[in-house]
Design a protein around this motif. Sequence first.
Motif, PDB file in Angstrom:
ATOM      1  N   ALA A 127       0.952  -1.107  -0.019  1.00 16.64           N
ATOM      2  CA  ALA A 127       0.047   0.105   0.124  1.00 16.64           C
ATOM      3  C   ALA A 127       0.771   1.273   0.137  1.00 16.64           C
ATOM      4  O   ALA A 127       0.680   2.096  -0.738  1.00 16.64           O
ATOM      5  CB  ALA A 127      -1.032  -0.042   1.133  1.00 16.64           C
ATOM      6  N   GLU A 128       1.861   1.258   0.914  1.00 20.12           N
ATOM      7  CA  GLU A 128       2.785   2.541   0.847  1.00 20.12           C
ATOM      8  C   GLU A 128       3.306   2.576  -0.479  1.00 20.12           C
ATOM      9  O   GLU A 128       3.660   3.948  -0.843  1.00 20.12           O
ATOM     10  CB  GLU A 128       3.669   2.213   1.941  1.00 20.12           C
ATOM     11  CG  GLU A 128       3.173   2.301   3.209  1.00 20.12           C
ATOM     12  CD  GLU A 128       4.156   2.267   4.449  1.00 20.12           C
ATOM     13  OE1 GLU A 128       5.248   1.685   4.214  1.00 20.12           O
ATOM     14  OE2 GLU A 128       3.708   2.422   5.810  1.00 20.12           O
ATOM     15  N   SER A 131       1.226   4.192  -3.212  1.00 23.56           N
ATOM     16  CA  SER A 131       0.721   5.613  -3.117  1.00 23.56           C
ATOM     17  C   SER A 131       1.693   6.389  -2.754  1.00 23.56           C
ATOM     18  O   SER A 131       1.327   7.471  -2.708  1.00 23.56           O
ATOM     19  CB  SER A 131      -0.211   5.251  -1.793  1.00 23.56           C
ATOM     20  OG  SER A 131       0.321   5.035  -0.538  1.00 23.56           O
ATOM     21  N   THR A 132       3.111   6.049  -2.715  1.00 28.38           N
ATOM     22  CA  THR A 132       3.976   7.138  -2.343  1.00 28.38           C
ATOM     23  C   THR A 132       4.490   7.807  -3.902  1.00 28.38           C
ATOM     24  O   THR A 132       5.112   7.068  -4.663  1.00 28.38           O
ATOM     25  CB  THR A 132       4.933   6.574  -1.611  1.00 28.38           C
ATOM     26  OG1 THR A 132       4.683   5.953  -0.416  1.00 28.38           O
ATOM     27  CG2 THR A 132       6.233   7.428  -1.230  1.00 28.38           C
ATOM     28  N   ASP A 133       4.451   9.008  -3.832  1.00 29.59           N
ATOM     29  CA  ASP A 133       4.769   9.781  -5.003  1.00 29.59           C
ATOM     30  C   ASP A 133       6.207   9.571  -5.315  1.00 29.59           C
ATOM     31  O   ASP A 133       6.859   9.505  -6.567  1.00 29.59           O
ATOM     32  CB  ASP A 133       4.786  11.352  -5.052  1.00 29.59           C
ATOM     33  CG  ASP A 133       3.245  11.650  -5.256  1.00 29.59           C
ATOM     34  OD1 ASP A 133       2.344  10.718  -5.878  1.00 29.59           O
ATOM     35  OD2 ASP A 133       2.731  12.673  -4.926  1.00 29.59           O
ATOM     36  N   ARG A 136       6.781   6.811  -7.891  1.00 33.08           N
ATOM     37  CA  ARG A 136       5.898   6.891  -9.032  1.00 33.08           C
ATOM     38  C   ARG A 136       6.404   6.058 -10.328  1.00 33.08           C
ATOM     39  O   ARG A 136       5.776   5.647 -11.200  1.00 33.08           O
ATOM     40  CB  ARG A 136       5.407   8.418  -9.352  1.00 33.08           C
ATOM     41  CG  ARG A 136       4.446   8.631 -10.512  1.00 33.08           C
ATOM     42  CD  ARG A 136       4.117  10.144 -10.694  1.00 33.08           C
ATOM     43  NE  ARG A 136       3.331  10.462  -9.606  1.00 33.08           N
ATOM     44  CZ  ARG A 136       2.234  10.661  -9.332  1.00 33.08           C
ATOM     45  NH1 ARG A 136       1.434  10.060 -10.393  1.00 33.08           N
ATOM     46  NH2 ARG A 136       1.549  11.038  -8.364  1.00 33.08           N
ATOM     47  N   TRP A 139       5.583   2.576 -10.210  1.00 33.07           N
ATOM     48  CA  TRP A 139       4.264   2.120  -9.957  1.00 33.07           C
ATOM     49  C   TRP A 139       3.497   1.135 -11.164  1.00 33.07           C
ATOM     50  O   TRP A 139       2.784   0.257 -10.611  1.00 33.07           O
ATOM     51  CB  TRP A 139       3.288   3.323 -10.055  1.00 33.07           C
ATOM     52  CG  TRP A 139       3.062   4.203  -8.724  1.00 33.07           C
ATOM     53  CD1 TRP A 139       3.913   3.672  -7.662  1.00 33.07           C
ATOM     54  CD2 TRP A 139       2.440   5.310  -8.489  1.00 33.07           C
ATOM     55  NE1 TRP A 139       3.652   4.692  -6.568  1.00 33.07           N
ATOM     56  CE2 TRP A 139       2.558   5.740  -7.070  1.00 33.07           C
ATOM     57  CE3 TRP A 139       1.534   6.105  -9.272  1.00 33.07           C
ATOM     58  CZ2 TRP A 139       2.121   6.847  -6.429  1.00 33.07           C
ATOM     59  CZ3 TRP A 139       0.972   7.481  -8.653  1.00 33.07           C
ATOM     60  CH2 TRP A 139       1.307   7.551  -7.176  1.00 33.07           C
ATOM     61  N   ARG A 143       2.232  -2.350  -9.823  1.00 31.72           N
ATOM     62  CA  ARG A 143       1.034  -2.655 -10.119  1.00 31.72           C
ATOM     63  C   ARG A 143       0.703  -4.170 -11.010  1.00 31.72           C
ATOM     64  O   ARG A 143       0.017  -4.952 -10.634  1.00 31.72           O
ATOM     65  CB  ARG A 143       0.091  -1.645 -11.024  1.00 31.72           C
ATOM     66  CG  ARG A 143      -0.239  -0.364 -10.103  1.00 31.72           C
ATOM     67  CD  ARG A 143      -0.544   0.792 -10.899  1.00 31.72           C
ATOM     68  NE  ARG A 143      -1.059   1.922 -10.165  1.00 31.72           N
ATOM     69  CZ  ARG A 143      -1.095   3.093 -10.524  1.00 31.72           C
ATOM     70  NH1 ARG A 143      -0.625   3.279 -11.651  1.00 31.72           N
ATOM     71  NH2 ARG A 143      -1.149   4.166  -9.811  1.00 31.72           N
TER      72      ARG A 143
END
Length: 218
Positions: A127-128, A131-133, A136, A139, A143
């Motif tokens: 989760a961290e 969601s942490t820019d 990015r 990501w 995912r």
Amino acid sequence: MDARHQGLYADVAALGGLGPAMEEVARQRGHDLGYLPQPEVVRIQTSRGVVMVDPADGERLFLLGIHIPGHTWPIGSTDDLGSVVEAVVAWRDGLPYDEFQARFPFARLDDFRRSVDSGEPTAQAWAELLSTDYHRAQWPLLRLLHADETLRGCFPSITHRAVRLRVDALDAGSRQVLVSEEESERYEVFAVGVPGATWVPVPPGELTDHVRELLKEE
């Protein structure tokens, strides 16, 4: 040892700091903790996380904690360095949690056990990261890996911009791989701890299958 600790921990300072003092106490008790040069916070890798020992400020008290990337659980404190050493040895050697609690009354494992039993460290780490820019750029790869049910159960972290997946959240020596996205949908995988391993290019459609194969139990 830090000047603010000299008075409270004179015996520890006389032996060169917390690490050397723990080494000496362990030797006197017939244990081997290995080489511990750290004069302040001691960290010892075990199969159940990194055991941390930290001298408190303001009173003589050794604080024990268990750490994995992004998570630290305080598990107790005592003013007796001998008890600290015995607890570290028992934890490293895999003493069952109930027996550990009974042997070391200053220990409090409820939060640690509840978190580990629920799978929280792994779920929270995903989760961290997702969601942490700061991460990015990773990501899309995160995912893709997270979408796989098996890989989602592995503990994730970021190492030099590559995603590291570890089978056991607590054991840094458990099976693990690094996955890097060099360009859009151009992946390379590295099997950590495998003699002679190199970065291997993997086609996008084969990535999750390839990573699962590397992580599966032999």
